[in-house]
Write a protein that holds these residues in place. Sequence first.
Motif, PDB file in Angstrom:
ATOM      1  N   GLY B 131      48.437  37.469 -13.822  1.00  0.00           N
ATOM      2  CA  GLY B 131      48.990  38.220 -12.686  1.00  0.00           C
ATOM      3  C   GLY B 131      50.314  38.857 -13.048  1.00  0.00           C
ATOM      4  N   MET B 132      51.134  38.117 -13.781  1.00  0.00           N
ATOM      5  CA  MET B 132      52.442  38.644 -14.221  1.00  0.00           C
ATOM      6  C   MET B 132      52.246  39.828 -15.166  1.00  0.00           C
ATOM      7  SD  MET B 132      55.812  38.263 -14.571  1.00  0.00           S
ATOM      8  CE  MET B 132      56.481  36.603 -14.449  1.00  0.00           C
ATOM      9  N   LEU B 133      51.326  39.674 -16.139  1.00  0.00           N
ATOM     10  CA  LEU B 133      51.104  40.765 -17.101  1.00  0.00           C
ATOM     11  C   LEU B 133      50.604  42.021 -16.392  1.00  0.00           C
ATOM     12  CD1 LEU B 133      49.438  38.768 -20.036  1.00  0.00           C
ATOM     13  CD2 LEU B 133      51.743  39.716 -19.948  1.00  0.00           C
ATOM     14  N   ILE B 134      49.683  41.814 -15.460  1.00  0.00           N
ATOM     15  CA  ILE B 134      49.142  42.973 -14.722  1.00  0.00           C
ATOM     16  C   ILE B 134      50.245  43.612 -13.883  1.00  0.00           C
ATOM     17  CG2 ILE B 134      47.578  43.618 -12.839  1.00  0.00           C
ATOM     18  CD1 ILE B 134      45.563  41.646 -14.072  1.00  0.00           C
ATOM     19  N   ALA B 135      51.079  42.780 -13.273  1.00  0.00           N
ATOM     20  CA  ALA B 135      52.171  43.307 -12.448  1.00  0.00           C
ATOM     21  C   ALA B 135      53.139  44.130 -13.293  1.00  0.00           C
ATOM     22  CB  ALA B 135      52.903  42.162 -11.766  1.00  0.00           C
ATOM     23  N   LEU B 136      53.414  43.662 -14.521  1.00  0.00           N
ATOM     24  CA  LEU B 136      54.321  44.407 -15.396  1.00  0.00           C
ATOM     25  C   LEU B 136      53.734  45.777 -15.744  1.00  0.00           C
ATOM     26  CD1 LEU B 136      55.436  41.519 -17.774  1.00  0.00           C
ATOM     27  CD2 LEU B 136      56.890  42.753 -16.175  1.00  0.00           C
ATOM     28  N   LYS B 141      55.285  53.616 -14.275  1.00  0.00           N
ATOM     29  CA  LYS B 141      54.835  54.845 -13.619  1.00  0.00           C
ATOM     30  C   LYS B 141      53.683  55.433 -14.424  1.00  0.00           C
ATOM     31  CE  LYS B 141      59.123  55.823 -11.277  1.00  0.00           C
ATOM     32  NZ  LYS B 141      60.408  56.512 -11.309  1.00  0.00           N
ATOM     33  N   LEU B 142      52.500  54.957 -14.093  1.00  0.00           N
ATOM     34  CA  LEU B 142      51.311  55.396 -14.825  1.00  0.00           C
ATOM     35  C   LEU B 142      50.417  56.189 -13.882  1.00  0.00           C
ATOM     36  CD1 LEU B 142      50.464  51.998 -16.547  1.00  0.00           C
ATOM     37  CD2 LEU B 142      51.486  53.977 -17.636  1.00  0.00           C
ATOM     38  N   PRO B 143      49.631  57.137 -14.418  1.00  0.00           N
ATOM     39  CA  PRO B 143      48.695  57.854 -13.549  1.00  0.00           C
ATOM     40  C   PRO B 143      47.627  56.888 -13.007  1.00  0.00           C
ATOM     41  CG  PRO B 143      48.364  58.449 -15.863  1.00  0.00           C
ATOM     42  CD  PRO B 143      49.608  57.628 -15.807  1.00  0.00           C
ATOM     43  N   GLY B 144      47.252  57.059 -11.749  1.00  0.00           N
ATOM     44  CA  GLY B 144      46.231  56.206 -11.120  1.00  0.00           C
ATOM     45  C   GLY B 144      46.729  54.821 -10.792  1.00  0.00           C
ATOM     46  N   ARG B 145      48.054  54.688 -10.667  1.00  0.00           N
ATOM     47  CA  ARG B 145      48.628  53.366 -10.440  1.00  0.00           C
ATOM     48  C   ARG B 145      48.174  52.767  -9.103  1.00  0.00           C
ATOM     49  NH1 ARG B 145      55.064  52.494 -10.388  1.00  0.00           N
ATOM     50  NH2 ARG B 145      54.847  53.901  -8.628  1.00  0.00           N
ATOM     51  N   THR B 146      48.143  53.589  -8.067  1.00  0.00           N
ATOM     52  CA  THR B 146      47.765  53.089  -6.732  1.00  0.00           C
ATOM     53  C   THR B 146      46.323  52.585  -6.728  1.00  0.00           C
ATOM     54  OG1 THR B 146      49.244  54.752  -5.840  1.00  0.00           O
ATOM     55  CG2 THR B 146      47.764  53.669  -4.293  1.00  0.00           C
ATOM     56  N   ALA B 147      45.455  53.385  -7.347  1.00  0.00           N
ATOM     57  CA  ALA B 147      44.039  52.975  -7.411  1.00  0.00           C
ATOM     58  C   ALA B 147      43.907  51.676  -8.194  1.00  0.00           C
ATOM     59  CB  ALA B 147      43.217  54.080  -8.059  1.00  0.00           C
ATOM     60  N   ALA B 148      44.678  51.567  -9.272  1.00  0.00           N
ATOM     61  CA  ALA B 148      44.614  50.353 -10.097  1.00  0.00           C
ATOM     62  C   ALA B 148      45.097  49.130  -9.304  1.00  0.00           C
ATOM     63  CB  ALA B 148      45.457  50.535 -11.350  1.00  0.00           C
ATOM     64  N   ARG B 149      46.174  49.329  -8.517  1.00  0.00           N
ATOM     65  CA  ARG B 149      46.670  48.207  -7.702  1.00  0.00           C
ATOM     66  C   ARG B 149      45.620  47.758  -6.700  1.00  0.00           C
ATOM     67  NH1 ARG B 149      52.746  50.461  -6.258  1.00  0.00           N
ATOM     68  NH2 ARG B 149      53.659  50.063  -8.290  1.00  0.00           N
ATOM     69  N   THR B 150      44.937  48.724  -6.084  1.00  0.00           N
ATOM     70  CA  THR B 150      43.888  48.385  -5.115  1.00  0.00           C
ATOM     71  C   THR B 150      42.760  47.625  -5.800  1.00  0.00           C
ATOM     72  OG1 THR B 150      44.419  50.444  -4.006  1.00  0.00           O
ATOM     73  CG2 THR B 150      42.376  49.365  -3.331  1.00  0.00           C
ATOM     74  N   ALA B 151      42.374  48.133  -6.979  1.00  0.00           N
ATOM     75  CA  ALA B 151      41.259  47.499  -7.701  1.00  0.00           C
ATOM     76  C   ALA B 151      41.613  46.074  -8.107  1.00  0.00           C
ATOM     77  CB  ALA B 151      40.923  48.325  -8.936  1.00  0.00           C
ATOM     78  N   VAL B 152      42.866  45.871  -8.498  1.00  0.00           N
ATOM     79  CA  VAL B 152      43.277  44.528  -8.938  1.00  0.00           C
ATOM     80  C   VAL B 152      43.296  43.564  -7.763  1.00  0.00           C
ATOM     81  CG1 VAL B 152      45.294  43.220  -9.723  1.00  0.00           C
ATOM     82  CG2 VAL B 152      44.547  45.232 -10.980  1.00  0.00           C
TER      83      VAL B 152
END
Lengths: 438, 336
Positions: B131-136, B141-152
């Motif tokens: 969880g920590m690694l994914i949070a880091l 600021k990466l493209p598709g960050r919001t979608a990635a957060r939702t998916a995670v």
Amino acid sequence: MRKPVSRTVRGLAVLGAATLALAACGPDTSGEVTEAEEVDVEGVEPADEITFWTNHPGGSADVENELIEQFTAETGITVNVVTSGANYEETSQRFQTAQGSAEVDVVVLSDATWFPNYLNGSLVAVDDLLEEAGIDTSGYVEALYEDYLYEGSHYGVPYARSTPLFYYNADHYAEAGIESPPETWEEVAEVSQQLMDAGVANSAFTFPPQEEYPAWSMANLVWAYGGAWSNEWDMSPLTSAETIEALEFAQEATSDWATVASGSPADDFSAGATSQIVQSTGSLGGILDSADFEVGTAFLPGGPGGEGQTPTGGAGLMIASDSTPERQLAAAMFAAFMGSPESTATFSAATGYVPVHQDADMSDVYAETPQFETAVNQLERARVQDFARLFIPGGDLELSQTLQRILTSDVDVAEEMEQLQSELENLYESDVAPEVEG
Amino acid sequence: MTTLQGADDPASPRAVTSSSVSGGAGDPSGDPGGDRARARKQAHRRRMSKNWSLFVLFAGPNILLILAFIYFPLVSNMYYSTLDWRLGSPRATPVGLDNYVRFFTSDSGLEVWRVTGIFTGGAVIGSMVLGMLIALVLNKKLPGRTAARTAVFAPYVLSGVGVAMVWNFIFDPTRGALSHILGFFGVASPQWYLNEDWALVMVIIVYVWKNLGFCAVVFLAGLQAIPQDLIEAATLDRAGAMRRFFSIVLPLLTPTVFFLLVTNIIFSMTNAFDILRIMTPTGHGTNTIIFEIYLQSFGAYQRAGYSAAIAVVLFFTLFLITAVQLRYVERKVHYQ
């Protein structure tokens, strides 16, 4: 001056009151054993409405409703159907926890779950009720009815009954040049070696994992060698030379021509991953639907101990002791109707369970599914299961865990069975003996 | 009952009458301060009475529900834990603390502790580290960050039963997706369901997968609360990424780590039942304490009293873990 009541005293008083209140709500701890009242149903008129708890075994909701409509039309008794769970275990849990608080007159309970309910005093003997309802019980397949016999009384009527059956992939047999299915476990080993040599499947035979009731289907193997899981409440057959020989045969097989399924053996068989399995007759419909090869069925193999015997299984209809005599009588009439030759034939054709009445006409089913005739004919060799699996709470799980260890590792069979015997004796002494021995 | 001596005798010098009490309502020469005090008391009583009425009106139903559905079952369960009682039986035998003794001394009880320890350790460490690694990563600021957060985060809100059923298809050693992937690399699939050790590894993997989204989102919130000027100052001082993480980020994240540690331990001991029940229906090598409670009472053994004792042990274990963590660990947590 009065001393103020200390917090400790007040706390103890509240605790005492709470304990009394809880004791009043919980089970009776007085130690007095109240004998079950004899239900006198002579001259009782059947109720015009009953409640039926069922998990619709084998996806039988539609055929159950069809039969219930016929029953109501014939007797005028309305049957309220309650879906009591997804399987036998859930139904039994719900029945056990609902004692005294739910309306239920007749319930579906499996071979492995009815006995704790009997010990709880939740079931009524059906003999007098069936007699009063004018039902002749001599037509039931004997082993299926005798499953519910304990201490001289029957506590259920056979309903959705099944037995294990030997299934083989006829295409694999033809490819390996095998002409007929084996009749003994020694012959199973021989034909399995032929199948392995022919390279027709990943494994020639598949045993069930612990979740798929191995103690049920493997009872046949143990009986074939002259062993058993128990002799009534005597657990010593678990460590008899015959039982150990049978299980060593199975253990050796898994290092040679047999495997243990990770899930349902029927799925592996249908997918062609294994050539032979011992699986419930209730799986026949599913296997025929999904297999793209010719499916053969045969009697369970015999061995040095005699011809192959098949353990009974499945579920029966039990009548709740909480119910009134009028409703119990109506429930008995309903249970008998569901086990009548016509009803059991209809139910059997729709679900794959074996007919419970000897007079059931299954000719239409045989014409369409000849494999099913083997299952019905095999009922001549049906044998009531051993107490160790059926009547000791946790007995089936302990047996299954031990069997899985034996089949998936090189543990010493005799040591494992000695440990199992000790465990089952402890379970009997602590959980069953105080009630059955008084 | 004590009475004021002479109160019934008006002639007595110690007689006390309403008119002789200073400040009496009928005494125009009485003490007005006493009147005010009494009036204040009455007003106070009225206010208290009104407050109590409002309290009972608004909080009463909730308190009743909590008493009926939390504390009554809790105390009842403690009572049942002192009985030798088969599920559904109308009779039981009081056995004192025998059920507790059996749980703490039997081989099966010790096995439950071993499995619970491994499962909890694996689940908590796995969820928090990943969880920590994914949070880091998601904090960049990466493209598709919001979608990635939702998916995670999505697996966390999925039904445990559904998740377990899907993973059953993946882990199936004969037909599962994982066996095909491993087969592509020439590796045979482990016997996930037949081998007790692999079965435990399997349920830990599934639990971590389902739970790490929650950890990632909470860590992400913690990361975003860290003042950027500290990071920038460290960067200007030529501190590397690892140094910045261990010297600035991690110490400032300790409240989040503490919160997740407590909640993850509690959740992994209590909320994993659905996954365990679906993937290993009879608890093959995966008998954690929560599964043992089910198995002993409803699953196979029908021992309602013994199962109640294990439930009480679980309650006090969680109580103790939380108390110890609050008492000792929280002191070392760095709050900004």
